[in-house]
Design a protein around this motif. Structure first.
Motif, short mmCIF file in Angstrom:
data_model
loop_
_atom_site.label_atom_id
_atom_site.label_comp_id
_atom_site.label_asym_id
_atom_site.label_seq_id
_atom_site.Cartn_x
_atom_site.Cartn_y
_atom_site.Cartn_z
N ASN A 94 0.95 -1.23 -0.12
CA ASN A 94 0.04 -0.03 -0.08
C ASN A 94 0.86 1.20 -0.12
OD1 ASN A 94 -2.50 -1.17 -0.24
ND2 ASN A 94 -3.02 -1.27 2.13
N ARG A 95 1.93 1.07 0.66
CA ARG A 95 2.79 2.38 0.71
C ARG A 95 3.33 2.73 -0.72
NH1 ARG A 95 4.68 0.37 5.47
NH2 ARG A 95 6.47 -0.55 4.76
N ILE A 96 3.65 1.60 -1.53
CA ILE A 96 4.10 1.92 -2.78
C ILE A 96 2.66 2.45 -3.79
CG2 ILE A 96 5.23 0.67 -4.99
CD1 ILE A 96 5.89 -1.70 -3.15
N LYS A 97 1.74 1.87 -3.56
CA LYS A 97 0.55 2.21 -4.24
C LYS A 97 0.41 3.56 -3.79
CE LYS A 97 -1.70 -2.16 -4.70
NZ LYS A 97 -2.83 -3.03 -4.26
N ASN A 98 0.26 4.05 -2.58
CA ASN A 98 -0.31 5.50 -2.38
C ASN A 98 0.86 6.40 -3.00
OD1 ASN A 98 -2.31 4.91 -0.94
ND2 ASN A 98 -1.16 4.75 1.07
N PHE A 99 2.11 5.93 -3.11
CA PHE A 99 2.96 6.86 -3.53
C PHE A 99 2.94 7.01 -5.01
CE2 PHE A 99 7.70 6.78 -5.37
CZ PHE A 99 7.79 8.21 -4.99
N ILE A 100 2.41 5.97 -5.56
CA ILE A 100 2.09 5.83 -7.11
C ILE A 100 0.76 6.98 -7.49
CG2 ILE A 100 1.04 4.68 -8.98
CD1 ILE A 100 3.12 2.29 -8.19
N PHE A 101 -0.10 6.69 -6.65
CA PHE A 101 -1.27 7.64 -6.76
C PHE A 101 -0.86 9.13 -6.47
CE2 PHE A 101 -3.35 3.72 -7.14
CZ PHE A 101 -4.31 3.85 -7.67
N ALA A 113 19.69 10.29 -9.41
CA ALA A 113 19.22 9.19 -8.28
C ALA A 113 18.45 7.96 -8.77
CB ALA A 113 18.31 10.13 -7.33
N ILE A 114 17.46 8.32 -9.87
CA ILE A 114 16.55 7.00 -10.50
C ILE A 114 17.68 6.17 -11.34
CG2 ILE A 114 15.16 6.52 -12.34
CD1 ILE A 114 13.52 9.03 -11.53
N ASP A 115 18.54 6.55 -12.02
CA ASP A 115 19.72 5.82 -12.51
C ASP A 115 20.34 5.07 -11.52
OD1 ASP A 115 18.70 6.50 -15.08
OD2 ASP A 115 20.68 7.63 -15.53
N ALA A 116 20.86 5.81 -10.46
CA ALA A 116 21.68 4.83 -9.40
C ALA A 116 20.89 4.03 -8.85
CB ALA A 116 22.26 6.08 -8.39
N SER A 117 19.63 4.27 -8.53
CA SER A 117 18.68 3.25 -7.95
C SER A 117 18.52 1.97 -8.72
CB SER A 117 17.30 3.97 -7.46
OG SER A 117 16.51 3.25 -6.90
N LEU A 118 18.46 2.29 -10.00
CA LEU A 118 17.90 1.52 -10.95
C LEU A 118 19.08 0.12 -10.89
CD1 LEU A 118 15.51 0.76 -12.66
CD2 LEU A 118 16.66 1.55 -14.56
N ASN A 119 20.41 0.94 -11.03
CA ASN A 119 21.44 0.03 -11.03
C ASN A 119 21.87 -0.96 -9.85
OD1 ASN A 119 22.54 0.32 -13.33
ND2 ASN A 119 23.70 2.46 -12.79
N ALA A 120 21.43 -0.19 -8.32
CA ALA A 120 21.66 -0.66 -7.27
C ALA A 120 20.53 -1.88 -7.25
CB ALA A 120 21.50 0.05 -6.28
N PHE A 121 19.49 -1.68 -7.56
CA PHE A 121 18.39 -2.67 -7.78
C PHE A 121 18.84 -3.88 -8.44
CE2 PHE A 121 14.89 -4.95 -9.84
CZ PHE A 121 13.96 -5.03 -8.81
N ARG A 122 19.45 -3.59 -9.69
CA ARG A 122 19.82 -4.64 -10.54
C ARG A 122 21.16 -5.55 -9.85
NH1 ARG A 122 21.09 -1.70 -14.81
NH2 ARG A 122 19.07 -1.73 -15.96
N VAL A 178 16.43 -0.75 -1.95
CA VAL A 178 16.65 0.34 -2.56
C VAL A 178 15.58 1.08 -3.20
CG1 VAL A 178 17.60 0.56 -5.15
CG2 VAL A 178 18.88 -1.04 -3.73
N MET A 179 14.34 0.43 -3.56
CA MET A 179 13.29 0.77 -3.89
C MET A 179 12.49 1.86 -3.18
SD MET A 179 9.82 -0.70 -5.56
CE MET A 179 9.06 -1.39 -3.73
N PHE A 180 12.72 1.21 -1.68
CA PHE A 180 12.10 2.19 -0.65
C PHE A 180 12.76 3.30 -0.16
CE2 PHE A 180 9.10 -1.56 0.20
CZ PHE A 180 8.10 -0.75 0.23
N ASP A 181 14.20 3.31 -0.26
CA ASP A 181 15.11 4.49 -0.15
C ASP A 181 14.71 5.53 -1.15
OD1 ASP A 181 16.37 3.24 1.70
OD2 ASP A 181 18.02 2.59 0.50
N LEU A 182 14.38 5.19 -2.41
CA LEU A 182 14.22 6.24 -3.32
C LEU A 182 12.58 6.77 -3.28
CD1 LEU A 182 15.22 7.22 -6.33
CD2 LEU A 182 13.06 6.56 -7.05
#
Ligand code: AMP
Ligand code: ZN
Length: 460
Positions: free
Chosen positions: A317-324, A342-351, A366-370
């Protein structure tokens, strides 16, 4: 990318056989009952792995068998007094329904054992021919003594082997490492097929060797299942396939630890199971189940509790609320280069986390940090920034699969349309219509917030 190979008991760098392509075989359900969420822990993990390979640019050919004939399915059909195919079809349909609910990508092929008897017969004939199998009392057994690698996957001491002693049942434990059955001689009350070595029906293990070989070839990249499949099932698959083909069967074996309840494996025989339907009847969200099942590391036991499931739902729900909130950003302006970085760095860290033995908690972290970084700055975002963050979440979701299409896609035009209609009604003092629109949106789980900056909305 590296992960733990059960065969070598080491973290290994992944190298595919054919560049950019992966042949993947996962042991599918034995369709004698409704699968439970313990089974789905394995299937959802397999889906996560497959999605990550696709995300990383591989083309994956995925084969998942359906065991529609074995000791358990036959027992069930006899108990109910109905034909085997009737019992199995019912549970195959239920299985596919659950896969959809859990957002598990479809395999390329779902071969059924009963539709591959000729392939099994030829495989057994080769094993007999080459001297790896023998006939006894109308059945055919594999001689474990004849294969010097027997026991390698399950790490069994060869001193413990009991060659010559034969075991007829499909499942047994490590204490009974014996010659296992390839073909079971005809018994009354069991379906049977004619064979050169006597009428009968296949043992469970030969089914997967025959079907994986047919759809992926004699040598392929990855084979997966739950840890209970290591012995005897996968050990026996290796023995059958390697002896018949004279070459390595599979390069990487990946096994998912069990879902447990109070430290006991969730399993039909212990009676501690929940099916997807049980959870649906309690009003629980299948995506929360998926989130719970993927969120702990696959090599650790996962203890199932309703509190854990609720926490998974809250995280989701936290992710969904953020999306909304992101979808509600209206400010004009350019994309912020710092946010892009920051998005690029996060995507790389996720990978990087996922590529390190599927460290999904690291990847989720990593996703929640962003999310935590962006959330307090929502008011300062432009629509372009919001679109970039949404795009980032969508990419992550191609791996995680925890948000359904509607949620990860841009704002559905009809919700915006409804909000505009409600605004119009309010301006025209038609409060009944405005309230009706609000109520209708509420039914869809959309809550409207009248703020000084205009109408905002979020998912309940
Ligand atoms: P079965 O239908 O019993 O052949 O099991 C189907 C798949 O579910 C296999 O890969 C099993 O290893 C897996 N499995 C069964 N029980 C559990 C459990 N409690 N936790 C995780 N995986 C399981
Ligand atoms: Zn199998």
């Amino acid at each position: 990318m590296r992960f733990f190979n059960t065969l070598t008991r080491r973290l290994e760098e992944f190298r595919e056989i054919e560049k950019g392509k992966i042949g993947l075989y996962t042991c599918g359900p034995t369709v004698y009952d409704y699968p439970h969420i313990g089974n789905y822990r394995s299937y959802v993990f397999e889906d996560l792995v497959k999605r990550f390979f696709i995300f990383s640019g591989y083309r994956v050919r995925h084969v998942m068998n359906i065991t529609d004939i074995d000791d358990k399915t036959i027992r069930k059909a006899n108990e109910l007094g109905v034909p085997l195919a009737e019992v199995t079809q019912k549970f195959i349909d239920a299985f596919h329904g659950d896969l959809r609910r859990l957002n598990i990508l479809k395999a390329d092929v779902y071969p059924r054992a009963t539709e591959h008897i000729p392939e099994m017969l030829s495989l057994i004939a080769v094993l007999l021919d080459k001297g790896f199998a023998y006939k006894k009392d109308g059945s055919v057994y594999f001689s474990i003594e004849s294969f010097k690698e027997y026991g390698r996957l399950a790490n069994i001491d060869r001193d413990k082997l009991k060659p010559g002693a034969a075991v007829d049942s499909d499942e047994y434990d490590k204490e009974a490492v014996q010659d296992f059955v390839l073909w079971k001689g005809r018994k009354s009350g069991e379906p049977s097929w004619p064979a050169a070595f006597g009428e009968g029906r296949p043992g469970w293990h030969i089914e997967c060797s025959a079907m994986s070989m047919k759809y992926l070839g004699a040598h392929f990249d990855i084979h997966m299942g739950g840890v209970d499949n290591i012995f005897p099932h996968h050990e026996n698959e290796i023995a059958q396939s390697e002896c018949a083909n004279g070459r390595t069967f599979v390069n990487y074996w990946l096994h998912c630890q069990h879902l447990v309840v109070d430290n006991r494996k969730m399993s039909k025989s212990l009676g501690n199971v929940y099916t997807m339907d049980d959870l649906r009847q309690r009003g629980l969200d299948p995506m929360a189940v998926r989130y719970l099942l993927i969120s702990s590391h696959y090599r650790k036991l996962l203890n199932f509790t309703f509190a854990g499931l609720e926490m998974a739902g809250q995280a989701l729900n936290r992710i969904k609320n953020f999306i909304f909130s992101l979808k509600n950003v209206r400010a004009e302006g350019d994309a912020d280069p710092d946010l892009c970085a920051a998005i690029d760095a996060s995507l790389n860290a996720f990978r990087k986390n996922m590529a390190d033995d599927f460290n999904v908690s690291g990847a989720l972290g990593v996703m929640f940090d962003l999310i935590h970084e962006v959330n307090p700055r929502l008011n300062a975002l432009s629509q372009k920034d919001a679109a970039n963050v949404l795009d980032y979440l969508q990419r992550l979701n191609t791996v995680l699969g925890v948000l359904d299409q509607g949620e990860s896609a841009p704002l559905a035009a009809d919700i915006e349309e409804k909000i505009a209609q409600r605004e119009k009604a309010r301006k025209g003092k038609d409060f009944a219509l405005a309230d009706a629109i609000r109520a209708e949106l509420k039914k869809q789980g959309i809550v409207l917030l009248d703020t000084p900056d205009g109408v905002k909305w979020k998912k309940e």
